[in-house]
Design a protein around this motif. Structure first.
Motif, short mmCIF file in Angstrom:
data_model
loop_
_atom_site.label_atom_id
_atom_site.label_comp_id
_atom_site.label_asym_id
_atom_site.label_seq_id
_atom_site.Cartn_x
_atom_site.Cartn_y
_atom_site.Cartn_z
N TRP A 44 87.68 41.77 20.07
CA TRP A 44 87.17 42.98 19.42
C TRP A 44 87.82 43.14 18.04
O TRP A 44 87.14 43.48 17.07
CB TRP A 44 87.45 44.20 20.30
CG TRP A 44 86.96 45.48 19.71
CD1 TRP A 44 85.70 45.97 19.76
CD2 TRP A 44 87.74 46.43 18.98
NE1 TRP A 44 85.64 47.18 19.11
CE2 TRP A 44 86.88 47.48 18.63
CE3 TRP A 44 89.08 46.50 18.61
CZ2 TRP A 44 87.32 48.58 17.90
CZ3 TRP A 44 89.51 47.60 17.89
CH2 TRP A 44 88.64 48.63 17.53
N LEU A 45 89.11 42.88 17.95
CA LEU A 45 89.80 42.96 16.65
C LEU A 45 89.21 41.96 15.66
O LEU A 45 89.00 42.29 14.49
CB LEU A 45 91.30 42.70 16.83
CG LEU A 45 92.10 43.79 17.54
CD1 LEU A 45 93.49 43.30 17.87
CD2 LEU A 45 92.15 45.05 16.71
N ALA A 46 88.95 40.74 16.12
CA ALA A 46 88.39 39.71 15.24
C ALA A 46 86.99 40.10 14.74
O ALA A 46 86.63 39.80 13.60
CB ALA A 46 88.33 38.38 15.96
N LEU A 47 86.21 40.80 15.58
CA LEU A 47 84.87 41.22 15.18
C LEU A 47 84.88 42.39 14.21
O LEU A 47 83.98 42.54 13.39
CB LEU A 47 84.04 41.60 16.41
CG LEU A 47 83.60 40.45 17.30
CD1 LEU A 47 82.95 41.01 18.56
CD2 LEU A 47 82.64 39.55 16.57
N ASN A 48 85.89 43.26 14.32
CA ASN A 48 85.89 44.50 13.55
C ASN A 48 86.80 44.50 12.33
O ASN A 48 86.68 45.39 11.49
CB ASN A 48 86.26 45.67 14.46
CG ASN A 48 85.15 45.99 15.42
OD1 ASN A 48 84.14 46.54 15.02
ND2 ASN A 48 85.32 45.62 16.67
N PHE A 49 87.71 43.55 12.23
CA PHE A 49 88.65 43.53 11.11
C PHE A 49 88.74 42.12 10.54
O PHE A 49 88.71 41.14 11.27
CB PHE A 49 90.04 43.97 11.58
CG PHE A 49 90.10 45.39 12.04
CD1 PHE A 49 90.31 46.42 11.14
CD2 PHE A 49 89.94 45.69 13.38
CE1 PHE A 49 90.37 47.73 11.57
CE2 PHE A 49 90.00 47.01 13.82
CZ PHE A 49 90.21 48.03 12.91
N ASP A 50 88.87 42.03 9.21
CA ASP A 50 89.05 40.74 8.56
C ASP A 50 90.16 40.88 7.53
O ASP A 50 89.96 41.56 6.53
CB ASP A 50 87.76 40.29 7.90
CG ASP A 50 87.90 38.90 7.32
OD1 ASP A 50 88.67 38.09 7.88
OD2 ASP A 50 87.23 38.62 6.30
N PRO A 51 91.30 40.34 7.72
CA PRO A 51 91.80 39.61 8.88
C PRO A 51 92.17 40.57 10.00
O PRO A 51 92.49 41.74 9.74
CB PRO A 51 93.05 38.90 8.34
CG PRO A 51 93.53 39.79 7.25
CD PRO A 51 92.29 40.39 6.64
N PRO A 52 92.12 40.13 11.24
CA PRO A 52 92.45 41.02 12.36
C PRO A 52 93.93 41.39 12.35
O PRO A 52 94.78 40.57 12.01
CB PRO A 52 92.10 40.21 13.60
CG PRO A 52 92.00 38.81 13.15
CD PRO A 52 91.70 38.81 11.69
N PRO A 53 94.25 42.64 12.67
CA PRO A 53 95.65 43.04 12.74
C PRO A 53 96.35 42.39 13.94
O PRO A 53 95.70 41.87 14.84
CB PRO A 53 95.58 44.56 12.91
CG PRO A 53 94.24 44.82 13.47
CD PRO A 53 93.35 43.73 12.98
N ALA A 54 97.66 42.45 13.92
CA ALA A 54 98.44 41.89 15.03
C ALA A 54 98.13 42.65 16.32
O ALA A 54 97.86 43.85 16.31
CB ALA A 54 99.92 41.98 14.72
#
Length: 97
Positions: free
Chosen positions: A8-18
């Motif tokens: 979900w993080l990878a889909l919603n954030f670029d780059p994904p947070p930790a």
């Protein structure tokens, strides 16, 4: 179908947070609807959103809900979910003919 938190993080954030930051967001209630923890992993609705109210709401104008209010909201939510599940059953299984 729910997604694992890291996906979900990878889909919603670029780059994904930790992932540790996302765990802090979950504990702070910043992901709505809240993710579900199954075993070691959190699962998130695909349509869930990151919401940080600290930027949009005057903190002095709001107050934290009391324990009784939170319990009442939780009970109302459970009753609505129970009723929705009952409404989805065929009429025969609900006891009606």
């Amino acid at each position: 179908m729910k997604l694992r938190l890291d996906k979900w993080l990878a889909l919603n954030f670029d780059p994904p947070p930790a992932i540790r930051n996302a765990h802090l967001w979950i504990k702070a209630g910043k992901i709505y609807p809240p993710p579900v923890k199954v075993g070691r992993h959190y699962y998130v609705d695909p349509g869930a959103e990151y919401v940080d109210y600290s930027y949009t709401v005057d903190r002095k104008a709001t107050r934290r809900l009391s324990l009784v209010e939170r319990l009442n909201l939780e009970e109302e939510s459970r009753q609505r979910a129970r009723q929705a599940a009952i409404d989805q059953l065929p009429a025969r299984k609900r006891g009606k003919k």
